[in-house]
Motif scaffolding. Sequence first.
Motif, mmCIF file in Angstrom:
data_model
loop_
_atom_site.group_PDB
_atom_site.id
_atom_site.type_symbol
_atom_site.label_atom_id
_atom_site.label_comp_id
_atom_site.label_asym_id
_atom_site.label_seq_id
_atom_site.Cartn_x
_atom_site.Cartn_y
_atom_site.Cartn_z
ATOM 1 N N CYS A 1 -67.461 74.210 78.625
ATOM 2 C CA CYS A 1 -68.425 73.119 78.507
ATOM 3 C C CYS A 1 -68.688 72.484 79.858
ATOM 4 O O CYS A 1 -69.808 72.145 80.183
ATOM 5 C CB CYS A 1 -67.911 72.049 77.535
ATOM 6 S SG CYS A 1 -67.930 72.587 75.828
ATOM 7 N N PHE B 1 -77.528 66.562 80.299
ATOM 8 C CA PHE B 1 -76.335 65.734 80.429
ATOM 9 C C PHE B 1 -76.692 64.414 81.085
ATOM 10 O O PHE B 1 -77.532 64.368 81.977
ATOM 11 C CB PHE B 1 -75.294 66.437 81.325
ATOM 12 C CG PHE B 1 -74.740 67.692 80.724
ATOM 13 C CD1 PHE B 1 -73.600 67.645 79.946
ATOM 14 C CD2 PHE B 1 -75.360 68.910 80.914
ATOM 15 C CE1 PHE B 1 -73.085 68.791 79.375
ATOM 16 C CE2 PHE B 1 -74.855 70.064 80.358
ATOM 17 C CZ PHE B 1 -73.718 70.006 79.580
ATOM 18 N N GLN C 1 -72.438 71.696 83.198
ATOM 19 C CA GLN C 1 -72.878 70.443 83.809
ATOM 20 C C GLN C 1 -73.327 70.697 85.243
ATOM 21 O O GLN C 1 -72.918 71.672 85.860
ATOM 22 C CB GLN C 1 -71.713 69.447 83.852
ATOM 23 C CG GLN C 1 -71.142 69.138 82.503
ATOM 24 C CD GLN C 1 -69.936 68.240 82.607
ATOM 25 O OE1 GLN C 1 -69.866 67.300 81.878
ATOM 26 N NE2 GLN C 1 -69.005 68.517 83.478
ATOM 27 N N GLN D 1 -72.960 65.059 77.109
ATOM 28 C CA GLN D 1 -74.183 65.595 76.506
ATOM 29 C C GLN D 1 -75.112 64.439 76.144
ATOM 30 O O GLN D 1 -74.675 63.443 75.575
ATOM 31 C CB GLN D 1 -73.822 66.384 75.247
ATOM 32 C CG GLN D 1 -74.945 67.189 74.682
ATOM 33 C CD GLN D 1 -75.264 68.424 75.511
ATOM 34 O OE1 GLN D 1 -74.360 69.099 75.962
ATOM 35 N NE2 GLN D 1 -76.533 68.693 75.722
ATOM 36 N N ASP E 1 -82.503 66.898 75.936
ATOM 37 C CA ASP E 1 -81.714 67.998 76.471
ATOM 38 C C ASP E 1 -81.017 67.578 77.752
ATOM 39 O O ASP E 1 -81.541 66.775 78.516
ATOM 40 C CB ASP E 1 -82.617 69.200 76.794
ATOM 41 C CG ASP E 1 -83.155 69.874 75.549
ATOM 42 O OD1 ASP E 1 -82.548 69.691 74.476
ATOM 43 O OD2 ASP E 1 -84.163 70.577 75.661
#
Length: 107
Positions: free
Chosen positions: A20, A68, A24, A61, A66
């Motif tokens: 995850c 970050f 970023q 998130q 959409d």
Amino acid sequence: MTILRNIALALSAALALTACGSNQPSESDAQKAITAKFEGAMGSAVHVTEYRDFSLNGCRQSETADGFVCDVGGSIVLDIAGTPQVRPFTEPVRFSKASGTWTAHRP
């Protein structure tokens, strides 16, 4: 057997979290996106010359679009028509990625 299962679960969770995090923006990606936003919005008379004490923290998130939302801190040095100006830059920024390029937005 239980110990092995717990270790396997812990490793799976760690790998999932690592995966995850790789989605970023990096600090370099964030700086490029912010530079493009400033220079695009302010025209050819403004150029970003450097970042001071830049930090990118707390990326999460976005709940509304959409990408970050990250807490960005530090200062940005702008060259405005030949005059350097240091501006503090401490605010959340939403970053989205399209065609391999990160873009900065207001959250």
